[in-house]
Design a protein around this motif. Sequence first.
Motif, PDB file in Angstrom:
ATOM      1  N   TYR A   4       0.835  -1.188   0.000  1.00 44.31           N
ATOM      2  CA  TYR A   4       0.000   0.000   0.000  1.00 44.31           C
ATOM      3  C   TYR A   4       0.873   1.243   0.000  1.00 44.31           C
ATOM      4  O   TYR A   4       1.999   1.230   0.485  1.00 44.31           O
ATOM      5  CB  TYR A   4      -0.909   0.033   1.229  1.00 44.31           C
ATOM      6  N   GLU A   5       0.312   2.330  -0.514  1.00 42.04           N
ATOM      7  CA  GLU A   5       0.975   3.621  -0.466  1.00 42.04           C
ATOM      8  C   GLU A   5       0.305   4.446   0.630  1.00 42.04           C
ATOM      9  O   GLU A   5      -0.913   4.444   0.762  1.00 42.04           O
ATOM     10  CB  GLU A   5       0.841   4.352  -1.804  1.00 42.04           C
ATOM     11  N   TYR A   6       1.140   5.117   1.428  1.00 43.77           N
ATOM     12  CA  TYR A   6       0.641   5.915   2.540  1.00 43.77           C
ATOM     13  C   TYR A   6       1.247   7.311   2.519  1.00 43.77           C
ATOM     14  O   TYR A   6       2.332   7.520   1.975  1.00 43.77           O
ATOM     15  CB  TYR A   6       1.016   5.269   3.883  1.00 43.77           C
ATOM     16  N   ARG A   7       0.548   8.256   3.163  1.00 43.43           N
ATOM     17  CA  ARG A   7       1.075   9.590   3.442  1.00 43.43           C
ATOM     18  C   ARG A   7       0.891   9.818   4.935  1.00 43.43           C
ATOM     19  O   ARG A   7      -0.194   9.645   5.474  1.00 43.43           O
ATOM     20  CB  ARG A   7       0.328  10.673   2.680  1.00 43.43           C
ATOM     21  N   GLU A  14       5.592  10.431   2.052  1.00 46.54           N
ATOM     22  CA  GLU A  14       4.871   9.417   1.287  1.00 46.54           C
ATOM     23  C   GLU A  14       5.771   8.215   1.089  1.00 46.54           C
ATOM     24  O   GLU A  14       6.954   8.360   0.794  1.00 46.54           O
ATOM     25  CB  GLU A  14       4.432   9.965  -0.072  1.00 46.54           C
ATOM     26  N   GLU A  16       5.724   3.525   0.405  1.00 52.47           N
ATOM     27  CA  GLU A  16       5.026   2.268   0.158  1.00 52.47           C
ATOM     28  C   GLU A  16       5.378   1.309   1.277  1.00 52.47           C
ATOM     29  O   GLU A  16       6.494   1.336   1.797  1.00 52.47           O
ATOM     30  CB  GLU A  16       5.452   1.662  -1.172  1.00 52.47           C
ATOM     31  N   LYS A  37      -4.148   6.331   3.694  1.00 55.41           N
ATOM     32  CA  LYS A  37      -3.889   5.386   2.610  1.00 55.41           C
ATOM     33  C   LYS A  37      -4.189   6.081   1.289  1.00 55.41           C
ATOM     34  O   LYS A  37      -5.255   6.661   1.098  1.00 55.41           O
ATOM     35  CB  LYS A  37      -4.757   4.138   2.749  1.00 55.41           C
ATOM     36  N   LEU A  38      -3.230   6.037   0.373  1.00 56.16           N
ATOM     37  CA  LEU A  38      -3.385   6.678  -0.930  1.00 56.16           C
ATOM     38  C   LEU A  38      -3.920   5.685  -1.947  1.00 56.16           C
ATOM     39  O   LEU A  38      -3.741   4.472  -1.807  1.00 56.16           O
ATOM     40  CB  LEU A  38      -2.036   7.231  -1.406  1.00 56.16           C
ATOM     41  N   ILE A  39      -4.536   6.196  -2.974  1.00 53.70           N
ATOM     42  CA  ILE A  39      -5.042   5.357  -4.055  1.00 53.70           C
ATOM     43  C   ILE A  39      -3.915   5.145  -5.053  1.00 53.70           C
ATOM     44  O   ILE A  39      -3.340   6.090  -5.577  1.00 53.70           O
ATOM     45  CB  ILE A  39      -6.251   6.004  -4.741  1.00 53.70           C
ATOM     46  N   SER A  40      -3.580   3.891  -5.295  1.00 60.55           N
ATOM     47  CA  SER A  40      -2.506   3.557  -6.226  1.00 60.55           C
ATOM     48  C   SER A  40      -3.081   3.326  -7.607  1.00 60.55           C
ATOM     49  O   SER A  40      -4.129   2.696  -7.761  1.00 60.55           O
ATOM     50  CB  SER A  40      -1.783   2.287  -5.773  1.00 60.55           C
ATOM     51  N   LEU A  41      -2.379   3.824  -8.601  1.00 60.07           N
ATOM     52  CA  LEU A  41      -2.782   3.580  -9.975  1.00 60.07           C
ATOM     53  C   LEU A  41      -2.135   2.291 -10.463  1.00 60.07           C
ATOM     54  O   LEU A  41      -0.957   2.046 -10.190  1.00 60.07           O
ATOM     55  CB  LEU A  41      -2.353   4.741 -10.868  1.00 60.07           C
ATOM     56  N   ARG A  43      -0.252  -0.238 -12.840  1.00 56.61           N
ATOM     57  CA  ARG A  43       0.785  -0.046 -13.862  1.00 56.61           C
ATOM     58  C   ARG A  43       0.632  -1.125 -14.910  1.00 56.61           C
ATOM     59  O   ARG A  43       0.708  -2.321 -14.614  1.00 56.61           O
ATOM     60  CB  ARG A  43       2.162  -0.110 -13.223  1.00 56.61           C
TER      61      ARG A  43
END
Length: 81
Positions: A4-7, A14, A16, A37-41, A43
């Motif tokens: 997950y990606e976080y800030r 920021e 992962e 928790k950030l929204i990951s795009l 790939r």
Amino acid sequence: MPIYEYRCRGCAHEFELLVRGRLTPACTSCGSEKLEKLISLPRVHSDARKERSLAAAKKRDTKLGSERTRAQREYELSHND
């Protein structure tokens, strides 16, 4: 095991993080557990994109190789003992 990606809400860092089980994630910079928790795009790598990337890398490597060869030749000529 998802990554997950976080800030961090405390220091705005920021990052992962691989989250296993029910562990509570913490900021890798300040240690705070107040994270967003950030929204990951996703790939996506298509064959066409892969071919373009390989062609660009080959072009770059060819240019660097010729520059290195030229620099080596100039060095050899200037240090002809």
